[in-house]
Design a protein around this motif. Structure first.
Motif, PDB file in Angstrom:
ATOM      1  N   LYS A 119      -4.588  -0.916  -6.646  1.00  0.00           N
ATOM      2  CA  LYS A 119      -3.667  -0.484  -5.605  1.00  0.00           C
ATOM      3  C   LYS A 119      -3.422   1.020  -5.636  1.00  0.00           C
ATOM      4  CE  LYS A 119      -1.142  -4.844  -5.134  1.00  0.00           C
ATOM      5  NZ  LYS A 119       0.190  -5.515  -5.267  1.00  0.00           N
ATOM      6  N   GLU A 122      -6.311   2.677  -3.835  1.00  0.00           N
ATOM      7  CA  GLU A 122      -6.229   2.451  -2.394  1.00  0.00           C
ATOM      8  C   GLU A 122      -5.194   3.367  -1.748  1.00  0.00           C
ATOM      9  OE1 GLU A 122      -5.380  -1.656  -1.846  1.00  0.00           O
ATOM     10  OE2 GLU A 122      -7.243  -2.349  -2.773  1.00  0.00           O
ATOM     11  N   THR A 126      -5.660   6.676   0.893  1.00  0.00           N
ATOM     12  CA  THR A 126      -4.958   6.744   2.174  1.00  0.00           C
ATOM     13  C   THR A 126      -4.063   7.972   2.245  1.00  0.00           C
ATOM     14  OG1 THR A 126      -4.965   4.325   2.254  1.00  0.00           O
ATOM     15  CG2 THR A 126      -3.496   5.463   3.780  1.00  0.00           C
TER      16      THR A 126
END
Length: 219
Positions: A119, A122, A126
């Motif tokens: 996570k 990720e 972003t």
């Protein structure tokens, strides 16, 4: 002037509740990317190695470079415990790797996936992409301080720390124009992170949560 906004804040630490960390936060409120950086030089695309990265790079570890007008300063990195110091060193490199992706204008850097996974990777991709898509980067100095490390077995650790982003600023990548908005309480951010040691002995950041304006980090 909080340059680590909602993206990282949206993540929660799955095991943080099991530890008696001094504070924890997951702030999902909207914070403008414009309120993101700390004071420094406005010019230069010349890159120099980040002090923390240069000190910790070895073997197959990717080298992390910053432009000459931006710097991260990491305090409290030496605890006297070798295991905790290794965690802190890779935690700092995780932070640097995200910023390097912003400076490079590319989230496919070696360091980003080397020091972050799951996570955390990720969200970092972003987050960096928000800067890239907006045509922005940053300039100045960000200070990281008040580190607390808790080891959980031989391959998991929890780290909390604060950042002072009152002297770093968003900079337009094309024009070089710097947005020197004044600092606010949100310029001081509390982070809770989880790191896991991989088979190569690297402490990768797997989860991260942040709380801008947290009282624990105010000057």
């Amino acid at each position: 002037m909080n340059r680590r906004p909602t993206l990282l804040a949206a993540l929660t630490l799955t095991a943080a509740a099991a530890l008696t960390l001094s504070a924890c936060g997951s702030d999902d409120s909207s914070k403008d990317k414009d309120n993101d950086k700390i004071a420094g030089a406005e010019t230069g695309g010349k890159k120099s190695p980040s002090p923390t990265a240069a000190a910790s790079d070895s073997g197959d570890r990717p080298k992390i470079t910053f432009p000459s007008d931006a710097k991260n300063v990491f305090e409290d990195q030496k605890t006297g415990d070798a295991a905790k110091d290794a965690v802190l060193a890779d935690s700092a490199l995780s932070v640097n790797s995200v910023d390097e992706a912003i400076f490079e204008g590319n989230t496919d850097t070696k360091a980003l996936g080397f020091y972050n996974t799951g996570k955390a990777l990720e969200s970092s991709i972003t987050f960096a992409q928000q800067y890239i898509d907006g045509g922005d980067t940053w300039t100045g100095v960000t200070r990281y301080y008040d580190y607390k490390v808790t080891l959980s077995g031989a391959d998991k650790a929890y780290v909390t720390y604060c950042s002072d982003e009152s002297k770093s600023y968003v900079k337009d990548r094309k024009t070089g124009k710097v947005d020197r908005s004044p600092a606010t309480a949100d310029s001081y951010v509390l982070y809770n992170t989880t790191l896991t040691k991989n088979d190569q002995g690297v402490w990768q950041t797997t989860n991260i949560a942040s709380n801008g304006g947290d009282k624990a980090c105010q000057p």
